[in-house]
Scaffold this motif. Structure first.
Motif, short mmCIF file in Angstrom:
data_model
loop_
_atom_site.label_atom_id
_atom_site.label_comp_id
_atom_site.label_asym_id
_atom_site.label_seq_id
_atom_site.Cartn_x
_atom_site.Cartn_y
_atom_site.Cartn_z
N THR A 1 -77.58 -22.66 7.90
CA THR A 1 -77.76 -23.60 6.81
C THR A 1 -79.15 -23.57 6.19
N GLY A 2 -80.12 -23.04 6.86
CA GLY A 2 -81.50 -23.16 6.39
C GLY A 2 -82.12 -21.85 5.97
N LEU A 3 -83.40 -21.90 5.72
CA LEU A 3 -84.10 -20.72 5.24
C LEU A 3 -84.85 -20.01 6.37
N THR A 4 -84.82 -20.57 7.57
CA THR A 4 -85.47 -19.92 8.71
C THR A 4 -84.43 -19.69 9.81
N MET A 5 -84.83 -18.96 10.87
CA MET A 5 -83.89 -18.62 11.93
C MET A 5 -83.73 -19.75 12.94
N THR A 6 -84.85 -20.40 13.28
CA THR A 6 -84.81 -21.40 14.34
C THR A 6 -85.24 -22.76 13.79
N ASN A 7 -85.02 -23.82 14.54
CA ASN A 7 -85.41 -25.14 14.06
C ASN A 7 -86.31 -25.86 15.07
N ASP B 1 -75.10 -22.34 20.87
CA ASP B 1 -75.19 -23.75 20.50
C ASP B 1 -75.98 -23.84 19.20
N MET B 2 -75.26 -24.07 18.12
CA MET B 2 -75.87 -24.00 16.79
C MET B 2 -76.88 -25.11 16.52
N ALA B 3 -76.97 -26.09 17.43
CA ALA B 3 -77.94 -27.18 17.23
C ALA B 3 -79.38 -26.65 17.26
N TYR B 4 -79.58 -25.42 17.81
CA TYR B 4 -80.94 -24.88 17.94
C TYR B 4 -81.30 -23.88 16.85
N PHE B 5 -80.33 -23.55 16.01
CA PHE B 5 -80.58 -22.49 15.04
C PHE B 5 -80.48 -23.04 13.62
N ASN B 6 -81.16 -22.35 12.73
CA ASN B 6 -81.22 -22.84 11.37
C ASN B 6 -80.59 -21.84 10.39
N TYR B 7 -80.18 -20.65 10.88
CA TYR B 7 -79.80 -19.60 9.94
C TYR B 7 -78.50 -19.84 9.20
N GLY C 1 -76.61 -10.44 17.57
CA GLY C 1 -77.63 -9.85 16.69
C GLY C 1 -78.55 -10.93 16.13
N LEU C 2 -77.95 -12.04 15.69
CA LEU C 2 -78.77 -13.10 15.11
C LEU C 2 -79.55 -13.86 16.18
N LEU C 3 -79.02 -13.94 17.40
CA LEU C 3 -79.76 -14.54 18.49
C LEU C 3 -81.04 -13.73 18.74
N TYR C 4 -80.88 -12.41 18.79
CA TYR C 4 -82.04 -11.53 18.99
C TYR C 4 -83.03 -11.67 17.83
N SER C 5 -82.47 -11.75 16.61
CA SER C 5 -83.32 -11.91 15.43
C SER C 5 -84.05 -13.25 15.44
N ALA C 6 -83.39 -14.29 15.98
CA ALA C 6 -84.04 -15.60 16.06
C ALA C 6 -85.30 -15.50 16.93
#
Lengths: 172, 431
Positions: free
Chosen positions: B248-254, B240-246, B188-193
């Motif tokens: 720890t961060g305030l956005t979905m992707t980094n 691979d969480m190295a590509y996502f920000n959700y 779900g969060l991948l799709y949201s990203a």
């Protein structure tokens, strides 16, 4: 019809196709589906014999340019890949909508209507009669039915509006 | 036994209320339809009042009130996520904490105060307040309201408490957990990203991304598969969480994600290009692959004829259509309501109170027509007050007249019957 309705009534992006509401008894005459989809949560293809094949030039079109090529006898609800997001309408759960589709089928030979939510972009779907009348008066909708009451736009008194209501709702 | 259970979901997005009377869903509605504020997440006072009025009861007649989220579990997840990613997440942790502290941790107190005000009751006289887990509610709404005696349930959600993907076996009035995939690995969060990356709004723009997919080519599938998600043969997966920000961060992707796809996220309302369409198509292909593989695994493991789908990913009607077409299961049912309030109430009835359940041929959502209805008198009363001009017609005359107006390509607003409840509405009563 898809682009016109998207921009005139819904004020939303024109790439999104509309969903067909179809008499549950006749869904398999028009779509590759023989079950139920009462909640519009299933997509199925428009049947081969209802499709309009593309010319070779049209096949070459990419992305949004394909949108304006009619893909079936039901152009406004047929996506570029011939799919449609189907709602089957059942006598048991929505008898009046079923009745309307039956009359439309009798008149036109087509048991399918374009169905979209009653709202403008960013607005919650109307809940009460006052929401419905307000939305009717603000858009280019031609007629409004509220239970057994029928209203025609051209009969209505002017609708007083302050400011641009389109700023009222944040875009979704 | 007879009884009234009031289910509430609130403070996240789309707050709603539902009333279960003797095991049947008698009323359900989202707050936004009354307050006119889209995705209204506030305490659903109007929706609760409607549910009580519909059944002609008052709050003190209700046996249990149930809220669909266990606030502490969610809070713990937040803490644990931030701790395991610290110190990277510190900035958003500082931003998020006060809200959680204020709103969520003291949720019970807030809920009781709101309920007492609504019911004009003292807090000590309120019906008992229960909490169900987020996933529990979703899964209960997907199975208990379904037309099946027994079924497998696959829940694909962004985030619940910890589980993002879970499998359950439903039988009669029981639901038995089988296995789960935990946060931050989430389809779900991948799709949201990708929803975020293509300039749409997370939590509501996902269906637009799905609508864009047929215009594109699946050019990014290999890139997604090589870098973002590792899909096993059984459909289970890891991101691979190295590509996502959700997490720890305030956005979905980094930035790494941006670099992979060759640019920053599209600004909201910016002109869509072929690139966004290709991305939409690619993530749709990946989503369908995971859903199909998971469903096949569940079918093999549990051997049921029927599958119920729950959670946000279950709204991907393209994937659902494929599930049906490829006949992974003989029968498929998807809960149309967001599921929180309805599911929480049904969960109390069947699981907490252990009341028996009998599946009915038509599902328990009755076409989702569970909201308020307005009489012709109420309608003409309002229309007269604003000087509208109208005519009243019996159905035998009205329907042929409408059919002919529609055949002439008029656009007709259609308002009749009980309002729809849920997330996939416009099912022909407010159309």
């Amino acid at each position: 019809m898809q682009s016109t309705m998207n921009l005139k009534i819904k004020y939303r992006e024109s790439f999104r196709p509309f969903a067909p509401a179809v008499l549950a008894e006749k869904v398999s005459d028009w779509f590759d589906m023989d079950g139920e989809s009462p909640y519009m949560l299933l997509v199925a293809s428009v049947r081969d014999d209802k499709r309009v094949m593309m010319t070779r030039e049209q096949e070459q079109l990419f992305g949004i340019d394909k949108l304006n090529v009619p893909r079936s006898q039901l152009p406004a609800i047929t996506h570029v890949d011939y799919s449609a997001r189907i709602q089957t309408v059942h006598q048991a759960t929505n008898p009046r909508f079923h009745h309307l589709l039956g009359e439309f089928d009798r008149l036109t030979g087509c048991p399918v209507l374009i169905n979209t939510s009653f709202n403008v972009r960013g607005e919650p779907i109307v809940g009460a009669p006052e929401d419905a009348y307000r939305c009717f008066m603000r858009t280019e909708m031609d007629y409004l039915v509220l239970e057994n009451v029928l209203l025609e736009k051209s009969d209505q008194p002017p609708w007083p509006e302050t400011g641009d209501w389109r700023n009222e709702f944040e875009l979704d | 036994m007879t009884g009234l259970v009031l289910g509430i979901s609130a403070y996240y997005h789309d707050s709603a209320a539902a009333l279960v009377v003797d095991g049947a869903v008698a009323a359900a509605a989202q707050e936004e339809r009354f307050s006119r504020k889209k995705h209204d997440a506030r305490f659903p006072a109007n929706a609760i009042r409607f549910c009580l009025d519909q059944a002609n009861v008052r709050l003190h007649d209700v046996d249990y009130v149930v809220f669909y989220d266990k606030p502490l579990v969610k809070f713990e997840r937040l803490l644990e996520t931030y701790l395991s990613y610290a110190p990277k997440g510190l900035r958003s942790f500082v931003a998020a904490m006060p809200v959680w502290l204020k709103e969520k941790l003291f949720l019970k107190k807030t809920l009781k105060r709101e309920l007492a005000a609504l019911g004009d009751l003292k807090v000590k006289n309120l019906p008992p307040l229960l909490f169900t887990e987020h996933h529990q509610a979703h899964v209960a709404s997907a199975f208990f309201a379904s037309p099946f005696e027994n079924a497998a349930v696959l829940c694909l959600d962004g985030v619940g408490e910890w589980a993002t993907t879970s499998v359950w076996l439903g039988d009669g009035n029981t639901l038995t957990p089988q296995w789960e995939i935990d946060f931050p690995h989430s389809l779900g969060l991948l799709y949201s990203a990708f929803t975020y990356y293509t300039g749409f709004k997370v939590n509501s723009g996902e269906y637009k991304l799905m609508g864009l997919a047929p215009y594109g080519e699946p050019n990014y599938v290999d890139l997604i598969r090589d870098h973002l998600i590792d899909i096993k043969d059984d459909g289970t997966y890891r991101l691979d969480m190295a590509y996502f920000n959700y997490a720890t961060g305030l956005t979905m992707t980094n930035r790494r994600f941006d670099k992979l796809f060759g640019g920053p996220p599209l600004r909201p309302e910016a002109q869509l290009t072929q690139r966004e369409m290709d991305i939409a198509r690619s993530i749709q292909v990946i989503t369908e692959e995971v859903v199909m593989k998971l469903a096949r695994t569940v079918r093999k493991e549990l051997g049921t004829e029927a599958l119920c789908l729950a959670g946000g990913v279950a709204l991907n009607c393209v994937a659902n259509g494929r599930l049906l077409k490829e006949e992974v299961f003989r029968n498929l049912w998807i809960q149309p309501a967001a599921g929180g309030a309805v599911g929480a109430a049904l969960s109390v009835w069947h699981q907490y109170l252990e009341q028996p359940r009998r599946a009915t041929a038509v599902d328990a959502m009755a076409g989702a027509y569970l909201g308020p209805r307005f009489s012709n008198e109420a309608i003409t009363g309002y229309l007269d007050s604003v000087g509208a001009r109208y005519q009243q017609m019996a159905d035998a005359e009205l329907m042929p007249a409408l059919a002919s107006l529609l055949a002439q390509e008029n656009v007709v607003g259609w308002f009749q019957g009980r309002m729809e409840s849920g997330r996939a509405p416009w099912v022909g009563v407010r159309s």
